[in-house]
Design a protein around this motif. Sequence first.
Motif, short mmCIF file in Angstrom:
data_model
loop_
_atom_site.label_atom_id
_atom_site.label_comp_id
_atom_site.label_asym_id
_atom_site.label_seq_id
_atom_site.Cartn_x
_atom_site.Cartn_y
_atom_site.Cartn_z
N SER A 342 1.03 -1.12 0.08
CA SER A 342 0.06 0.02 -0.05
C SER A 342 0.83 1.15 0.00
O SER A 342 1.98 0.99 0.81
CB SER A 342 -0.91 0.00 1.28
OG SER A 342 -1.66 1.27 1.29
N VAL A 343 0.41 2.21 -0.59
CA VAL A 343 1.22 3.55 -0.57
C VAL A 343 0.39 4.58 -0.31
O VAL A 343 -0.04 5.24 -1.02
CB VAL A 343 1.81 3.79 -2.15
CG1 VAL A 343 2.47 5.03 -2.07
CG2 VAL A 343 2.59 2.65 -2.62
N SER A 344 0.20 4.68 1.21
CA SER A 344 -0.79 5.82 1.46
C SER A 344 -0.41 5.95 3.01
O SER A 344 -0.29 5.17 3.93
CB SER A 344 -2.17 5.13 1.60
OG SER A 344 -3.13 5.98 2.40
N ALA A 345 -0.11 7.52 3.30
CA ALA A 345 0.50 7.77 4.59
C ALA A 345 -0.88 7.66 5.47
O ALA A 345 -0.65 7.27 6.84
CB ALA A 345 0.73 9.37 4.34
N ALA A 346 -2.05 8.19 5.08
CA ALA A 346 -3.27 8.07 5.85
C ALA A 346 -3.48 6.62 6.38
O ALA A 346 -3.70 6.34 7.61
CB ALA A 346 -4.44 8.60 5.16
N ASN A 414 -13.93 16.88 -0.98
CA ASN A 414 -14.05 15.33 -1.02
C ASN A 414 -15.19 15.11 0.19
O ASN A 414 -15.25 15.66 1.23
CB ASN A 414 -12.76 14.74 -0.37
CG ASN A 414 -12.81 13.31 -0.38
OD1 ASN A 414 -13.61 12.90 0.46
ND2 ASN A 414 -12.06 12.66 -1.10
N PRO A 415 -16.00 14.43 -0.23
CA PRO A 415 -17.14 14.15 0.56
C PRO A 415 -17.02 13.47 2.04
O PRO A 415 -17.62 13.95 2.97
CB PRO A 415 -18.17 12.82 -0.20
CG PRO A 415 -17.84 13.19 -1.65
CD PRO A 415 -16.37 13.35 -1.48
N LYS A 416 -15.73 12.93 1.91
CA LYS A 416 -15.37 12.52 3.44
C LYS A 416 -14.86 13.55 4.28
O LYS A 416 -14.49 13.66 5.45
CB LYS A 416 -14.12 11.53 3.28
CG LYS A 416 -14.69 10.07 2.97
CD LYS A 416 -15.83 9.56 3.58
CE LYS A 416 -16.46 8.16 2.94
NZ LYS A 416 -15.27 6.97 2.54
N LEU A 417 -14.37 14.58 3.53
CA LEU A 417 -13.79 15.80 4.25
C LEU A 417 -14.64 17.13 4.39
O LEU A 417 -14.53 18.11 5.04
CB LEU A 417 -12.43 16.29 3.80
CG LEU A 417 -11.36 15.22 3.45
CD1 LEU A 417 -10.06 16.00 3.01
CD2 LEU A 417 -10.99 14.43 4.65
N ALA A 432 -10.93 8.28 7.80
CA ALA A 432 -12.20 8.17 6.72
C ALA A 432 -12.14 8.45 5.29
O ALA A 432 -12.70 8.05 4.60
CB ALA A 432 -13.30 9.03 7.29
N SER A 433 -10.91 8.76 4.96
CA SER A 433 -10.71 9.23 3.32
C SER A 433 -10.31 7.92 2.65
O SER A 433 -10.03 6.72 3.19
CB SER A 433 -9.41 10.20 3.49
OG SER A 433 -8.05 9.42 3.76
N ASP A 434 -10.79 8.19 1.37
CA ASP A 434 -10.99 6.91 0.49
C ASP A 434 -9.71 6.82 -0.39
O ASP A 434 -9.60 6.38 -1.60
CB ASP A 434 -12.20 6.83 -0.15
CG ASP A 434 -12.29 8.26 -1.06
OD1 ASP A 434 -11.39 9.05 -1.08
OD2 ASP A 434 -13.42 8.33 -1.75
N GLY A 435 -8.62 7.36 -0.09
CA GLY A 435 -7.25 7.74 -1.03
C GLY A 435 -7.40 8.78 -1.97
O GLY A 435 -6.60 8.87 -3.01
N HIS A 436 -8.43 9.71 -2.07
CA HIS A 436 -8.58 10.70 -2.95
C HIS A 436 -8.76 12.07 -2.27
O HIS A 436 -9.26 12.96 -2.80
CB HIS A 436 -9.66 10.27 -4.11
CG HIS A 436 -9.75 9.16 -4.62
ND1 HIS A 436 -8.82 9.01 -5.64
CD2 HIS A 436 -10.35 8.02 -4.43
CE1 HIS A 436 -8.81 7.83 -6.12
NE2 HIS A 436 -9.94 7.23 -5.45
N ALA A 437 -8.19 12.26 -1.04
CA ALA A 437 -8.52 13.32 -0.27
C ALA A 437 -7.15 14.26 -0.63
O ALA A 437 -7.39 15.59 -0.25
CB ALA A 437 -8.44 13.07 1.10
N VAL A 438 -6.27 14.05 -1.16
CA VAL A 438 -5.07 14.92 -1.64
C VAL A 438 -5.61 15.60 -3.05
O VAL A 438 -5.77 14.91 -3.92
CB VAL A 438 -3.79 14.30 -1.62
CG1 VAL A 438 -2.68 15.30 -2.23
CG2 VAL A 438 -3.38 13.68 -0.26
N ARG A 439 -5.38 16.91 -2.95
CA ARG A 439 -5.79 17.56 -4.16
C ARG A 439 -4.56 18.03 -4.88
O ARG A 439 -4.28 17.74 -6.24
CB ARG A 439 -6.65 18.84 -3.79
CG ARG A 439 -7.06 19.58 -5.31
CD ARG A 439 -7.89 20.96 -4.87
NE ARG A 439 -8.55 21.33 -6.04
CZ ARG A 439 -8.15 22.15 -6.84
NH1 ARG A 439 -6.66 22.51 -6.89
NH2 ARG A 439 -8.65 22.74 -7.62
N ASP A 440 -3.78 18.82 -4.33
CA ASP A 440 -2.52 19.31 -4.94
C ASP A 440 -1.20 18.98 -3.97
O ASP A 440 -1.45 18.98 -2.84
CB ASP A 440 -2.52 20.86 -5.19
CG ASP A 440 -3.84 21.23 -5.98
OD1 ASP A 440 -4.08 20.59 -7.07
OD2 ASP A 440 -4.50 22.42 -5.52
#
Length: 475
Positions: A342-346, A414-417, A432-440
């Motif tokens: 997995s490659v996710s800090a969260a 993001n709906p989770k945020l 709760a984020s789904d891996g798409h919470a980072v924008r920039d």
Amino acid sequence: MMEAAMDSVTGDSMNGLFCERALLPEGWASNVALRFDARGTLTAVERDASSDGLPRAAGPVIPGMPNLHSHAFQRAMAGLTEYAGASEDSFWTWRDAMYGFVRRMTPEAAEAVAALLYMEMAKQGYTAVAEFHYLHHSADGRPYADRAEMSRRILAAADTAGIGLTHLPVLYAHSGFGGKPPSDGQKRFINDVDGLLSIVSAMEKAMGAERAGRRAGLALHSLRAVTPEEMRDALTGLDALDPGAPIHIHIAEQTAEVDDCVAWSSKRPVEWLLENAPVGPRWCLVHATHVTPAEVDGMAASGAVAGLCLTTEANLGDGLFPAIPFLAQGGRFGVGSDSHISVSAAEELRLLEYGQRLVQRRRNVLRIGDCPSIGGGLYRAAVAGGAQALGQPVTGGGVQVGQPADLVVLDADNPKLLSRTDDSLLDAYVFASDGHAVRDVIAAGRTVVREGRHVREDAIRAAYRRAIEGLRRDT
């Protein structure tokens, strides 16, 4: 090498950023003007400022997460070992599969795989990585004409993806405690001390001074892979090159390793290391999964960083680090993605807390200091510990002067945020984020991810696809 690696300016170079909300060491602040120098170092953090012509962040800004432990080539084999063998599976059966895979890795493939990995890291909010690099030589074990060839490929990949790099060439000399001869599967990894230090020296020169967030250090693979004499000589040689350089080591990851160490020395791995090496704040003890209360005390007192790789440790069935007593004593930690299952800090932070919840059978276990937000406290602590492990300037877990301008803009839509602010935003991001919470994402003052997409995504993916097809043809 990949064409993109010829230019370390991956995206738009910036001289600053205006943030309506930003996480600083002292807490969240409004209307923050951040200013960068040409190297991508933060030179000013101004609260209650005007935008003054600076580009505006499209969401809340948090410091980028350092990834303190990576074996980049293993990204290409993620998911290939998830089947039951004839005997009981463990770290050691996984390692045998890894040895078979690594035989086919060319320098070109290693660079393409690392570039894809580093792109994925950036998209998930990692802005710098400590590469624990032990894939040194050709398939037959002979050094390349340039002994640092594979290390230069890692640097080129970091240039292509645009993230910071602490490069840690690994001393790997033996297959077991007491200087056992290496196995055939390890021949691409093996160096003596002088050969390893020549790679460290070459990479120190290659890093250059033009970009913030670049550092060379050294890693000792493990106590089973180096003798005490080799450890001493390697550390002496490193100090001659850079007395402040980071030092990392795998330690006490599996129970078999602990048992073998006791048989060799009558000491457990962390116990032996604390008694026989100058362990201190420049050290990162990776995994340290199986430790006694006395070893936990010693680690915390030393100021070394515990390098925790929760998704890999779970994938390999290693066990759980005793985080509660370690953090209670002010122990420092950071997170890494290691084998990149997995490659996710969260996700690393989430699993750190959840593992402790499962053991304790209660919630909200890892409270950091007086911060009631579990996600907020863990994020700040991992940023600070990760920066220390990478040899970056000390940070209080927020955006501050002197650090590389490594910044993550969260997607507030993001709906989770949505409708979350400040530490409740970090709680939602971690849990709760789904891996798409980072924008920039901005790394060393340069935009590398814009609206969730890497600025060189198509080229990096195409090169990776060619590399994987080549590896399959060689199977």
